[in-house]
Design an enzyme around this catalytic site. Structure first.
Site, PDB file in Angstrom:
ATOM      1  CG  HIS A  17      -2.182  -0.802   1.002  1.00 52.24           C
ATOM      2  ND1 HIS A  17      -3.099  -0.521   0.016  1.00 52.24           N
ATOM      3  CD2 HIS A  17      -2.667  -1.889   1.665  1.00 52.24           C
ATOM      4  CE1 HIS A  17      -4.096  -1.389   0.071  1.00 52.24           C
ATOM      5  NE2 HIS A  17      -3.850  -2.242   1.061  1.00 52.24           N
ATOM      6  CG  ASP A  54      -2.449   4.912  -2.988  1.00 51.35           C
ATOM      7  OD1 ASP A  54      -1.591   4.076  -3.316  1.00 51.35           O
ATOM      8  OD2 ASP A  54      -3.328   4.678  -2.144  1.00 51.35           O
TER       9      ASP A  54
END
Length: 376
Positions: free
Chosen positions: A127, A157
């Protein structure tokens, strides 16, 4: 088909989470005709899923050969394909870049992953917090002597992933329009986050940047570049780096002692931070806004998400808009002639399957065959 600078550009988005939808949102806001391939029977359509706004949803069962063939038929007329699965997933579906580029040699095939398509970690789960850990970005953010603090998932991200994918596929599209040849764009969040750190790599190499976080000018170590609590328990931010801006800060905050002359003396920063913290607690956030906002101090109140929409500057620019009762960011950036706009609400999964397929060249017979095969 939407308005905006990308009007006429046709994009296929394979549904994902987080940075994938955000990249497609940006391209769709700019007018691209984006078809999102959703999983047949999947869930979605919540008005709170802001990053999914605007485009059309086609629901397909990609376990069915007819559905895979339908994707390939769509790809024949697409300019860009974007996907965010682990390396090898699209190949196993029969939709890898080699297959797709044979069907459409001008296709720009955008791939976004955390670790990239190659390298020892390429197939590992991860992540944002992991990707920025590998780049030096996370290590650089935090208070002195305390643990690193993840800056939401903005750096890996959205900054290092979605924005670099958007930039990459548009650059490749520009080139394909001249060469007639498509290509694969490998957007790794580790690469993008590292790229965002370019200035700090330079600072480190030059000796300007100390590795312990919270001790440097731009990481909260300086008394003139930090956030401060106010009398009412709220917060304001100061960014008075340049001498002329620092002089206004001193004037407005009443910092007249000789110690404030040594702005760039890092050995005195901790003492000056303690002193200015006490000064900022003497007034409320609104009182400091009256004194400092709009000046060249480089000042702003630290607003919550719910407060931001009501700030006069954001209201004047319509930076945050409300759709179906949900406050959300408006389009960015802005264009003087080919205006971008939010193209529509968040679609229900499969809401546009037949309509979008027909618009992209499928005949009634093609659609009936997909129904018969239970591919849609």
């Amino acid at each position: 088909m939407g308005s905006g600078p990308l009007s006429g550009v046709k994009i296929i988005e394979f549904a994902g989470i987080g940075p994938g939808p955000f990249c497609a949102m940006l391209l769709n806001d700019m007018g691209a005709d984006v078809i999102r391939i959703d999983r047949k029977g999947g869930r979605g359509g919540s008005k709170f899923d802001i990053a999914s706004r605007g485009r059309r949803s086609v629901a397909l069962d990609l376990k069915k050969p007819k559905a895979v063939e339908a994707c390939l038929k769509l790809i024949e007329s697409a300019d860009i394909l974007q996907e965010g699965f682990r390396p090898g997933v699209m190949e196993r579906l029969g939709l890898g870049p080699d297959v797709c580029l044979k069907r459409n040699p001008k296709l720009v095939y955008g791939r976004m992953t955390g670790w990239g398509q190659t390298g020892p970690l390429a197939k590992a789960a991860g992540h944002d917090i992991n990707y920025i850990s590998l780049t030096g970005a996370l290590h650089a953010i935090g208070r002195p002597g305390e643990k690193p603090v993840p800056p939401l998932n903005l750096v890996g991200d959205f900054g290092g992933g979605a924005l670099y994918l958007a930039m990459g596929v548009l650059a490749a599209l520009h080139e394909a329009q001249r060469s007639g040849k498509g290509q694969v764009v490998d957007a790794a969040m580790t690469d993008g986050a590292s790229s965002l750190m370019a200035m700090f790599y330079g600072f480190t190499a030059s000796g300007m940047w100390k590795e312990p976080h919270g001790t440097n000018m731009l990481d909260g170590g300086a008394h003139f570049y930090d956030t401060y609590e106010t009398k009412d328990g709220k917060w304001v931010s100061l960014g008075s780096i340049e001498p002329q801006f620092y002089a206004i800060l001193r004037e407005k905050a009443g910092l007249s002692e000789d110690i404030w002359d040594a702005q760039m003396d890092q050995s005195k920063w901790p003492e000056m931070k303690e002193k200015i913290s006490k000064v900022m607690k003497t007034k409320t956030r609104d009182e400091w806004c009256e004194i400092m906002e709009g000046t060249d101090i480089c000042f702003a109140p630290v607003l919550s998400i719910t407060e931001a929409k009501d700030h006069p500057h954001n209201k004047a620019r319509e930076t945050i808009v409300e759709i179906d009762g949900v406050a959300q960011p408006n389009v960015a950036p802005r264009f003087s002639r080919t205006e971008s706009k939010i193209q529509g609400p968040v679609p229900e999964v499969g809401a546009h399957t037949q309509e979008a397929l027909a618009d992209w060249g499928f005949s009634g017979g093609d659609i009936d065959a997909l129904k018969k095969a239970e591919a849609i």
